[in-house]
Design a protein around this motif. Sequence first.
Motif, short mmCIF file in Angstrom:
data_model
loop_
_atom_site.label_atom_id
_atom_site.label_comp_id
_atom_site.label_asym_id
_atom_site.label_seq_id
_atom_site.Cartn_x
_atom_site.Cartn_y
_atom_site.Cartn_z
N GLY A 154 36.45 -48.51 49.89
CA GLY A 154 35.53 -49.15 51.03
C GLY A 154 35.30 -48.66 52.48
O GLY A 154 35.41 -49.57 53.43
N ASN A 155 35.57 -47.44 52.57
CA ASN A 155 35.36 -46.67 53.97
C ASN A 155 34.41 -45.54 53.77
O ASN A 155 34.80 -44.53 53.73
CB ASN A 155 36.85 -46.35 54.24
N PHE A 156 33.10 -45.73 54.10
CA PHE A 156 32.28 -44.78 53.75
C PHE A 156 30.80 -44.99 54.59
O PHE A 156 30.65 -46.26 54.79
CB PHE A 156 31.81 -44.34 52.12
N LYS A 157 30.05 -43.85 54.63
CA LYS A 157 28.42 -44.22 54.90
C LYS A 157 27.63 -43.84 53.80
O LYS A 157 28.27 -43.26 52.68
CB LYS A 157 28.32 -43.20 56.29
N PHE A 158 26.60 -44.50 53.40
CA PHE A 158 25.70 -44.27 52.44
C PHE A 158 24.01 -44.25 52.98
O PHE A 158 23.87 -44.94 53.90
CB PHE A 158 25.77 -45.33 51.43
N SER A 159 23.37 -43.67 51.95
CA SER A 159 22.05 -43.93 52.41
C SER A 159 21.30 -43.73 50.78
O SER A 159 21.84 -43.30 49.83
CB SER A 159 21.30 -42.73 53.14
N MET A 160 20.00 -44.55 50.84
CA MET A 160 19.17 -44.68 49.45
C MET A 160 17.80 -44.60 49.86
O MET A 160 17.63 -45.03 50.62
CB MET A 160 19.61 -45.93 48.82
N THR A 161 17.08 -43.61 49.10
CA THR A 161 15.72 -43.33 49.52
C THR A 161 14.91 -43.45 48.09
O THR A 161 15.40 -43.06 47.11
CB THR A 161 15.40 -42.11 50.29
N GLY A 162 13.73 -43.90 47.97
CA GLY A 162 12.80 -43.98 46.99
C GLY A 162 11.71 -44.83 47.22
O GLY A 162 11.68 -45.83 48.22
N ALA A 163 10.38 -44.54 46.64
CA ALA A 163 9.19 -45.15 46.61
C ALA A 163 8.65 -45.47 48.00
O ALA A 163 8.55 -46.41 48.38
CB ALA A 163 9.59 -46.70 46.19
N GLY A 164 9.20 -44.44 48.89
CA GLY A 164 8.74 -44.44 50.14
C GLY A 164 9.31 -45.51 51.22
O GLY A 164 9.19 -45.94 52.24
N SER A 165 10.68 -45.88 50.86
CA SER A 165 11.44 -46.72 51.44
C SER A 165 12.94 -46.26 51.70
O SER A 165 13.32 -45.32 50.77
CB SER A 165 11.82 -48.16 50.99
N THR A 166 13.58 -46.61 52.63
CA THR A 166 14.96 -46.26 52.92
C THR A 166 15.87 -47.30 53.24
O THR A 166 15.32 -48.35 53.45
CB THR A 166 15.07 -44.85 54.19
N ALA A 167 17.01 -47.02 52.85
CA ALA A 167 18.22 -47.72 53.38
C ALA A 167 19.64 -46.84 53.75
O ALA A 167 19.79 -46.08 52.89
CB ALA A 167 18.77 -48.77 52.39
N GLU A 168 20.28 -47.44 54.59
CA GLU A 168 21.48 -46.50 54.95
C GLU A 168 22.10 -47.72 55.76
O GLU A 168 21.96 -48.56 56.32
CB GLU A 168 20.92 -45.34 56.04
#
Length: 281
Positions: free
Chosen positions: A69-83
């Motif tokens: 539980g000590n990290f950075k993350f990102s997710m991308t797809g379908a023209g959308s992003t999360a980080e």
Amino acid sequence: MKIRRFSATAFAAALLIPGLAACNGNGNGTTSDASATPSASGSVAPSATASSSAAKQALLDSTNAIREGNFKFSMTGAGSTAEGQVHEPSQSADMRMTIGDPSSDLMMKLDLIHAKPDSWVKLELGGTAAAQIPGVKNLNTGKYHHLDQNRIKGNRALGFDFEKLDPAGSAVLTQGITEVRQTGEGAYEGTVDVSKAAEAGSLDPAVITALGAQAQSVPFTAKVDTQGRLSEMVLKIPAAGQSAAQDLKITYTDYGNAAPAQKPSADQVVEAPAELYNLFN
């Protein structure tokens, strides 16, 4: 207009909700096939001949560090992003998500902060249909809405479970791997049965259902860092239902170097209105 399109089952689930944004696979994360590269003697390079079981175990082990539980993350797809980042030592996390863009019928930006036992969300709604959302003026305030934990309990779009620290659920995804081979140093490719990975949170269950039999063998590529920790996973989702073929890319960085989430200042906080809870239920 179907407001329910925003009732994501997880932070990343909204990335794949049909109809929210154009679904264009970007090809990111594609790994070259090292098994096709012969050595000077004409034989296949040893690194490309790792057994499927050894390669799968390596990917299963690659998710162990996420549980800390000590990290950075990102997710991308379908023209959308999360980080964002997760910092379990301080029981806090922060996440930013954008769904669609201003030219879409609906665009949503979420800025979520969790510092146990509290949560806040700053919302921005845009697009040509935003004015039709009930109470939109109470939502587009530019301030953080303090959330009632009793009203978001079990809501994986607004809440955060510190017992399940990975918003992308990569450990669940890797357990669903059906075939995998190592293609180079720290690089893998294969297929994963996403029908067994609905709990991961990376895929909207509706998309999994639309995939039908294709859900049992979705192609993927993955990379691990020099310490064997998962750094990237790309699911190549076939076209299904209203969704075009697309790539869902998940990345992890800064293991052990995340920071506690910064709580919003009191002058930037208002209590969440009923319209906000209605939007996500």
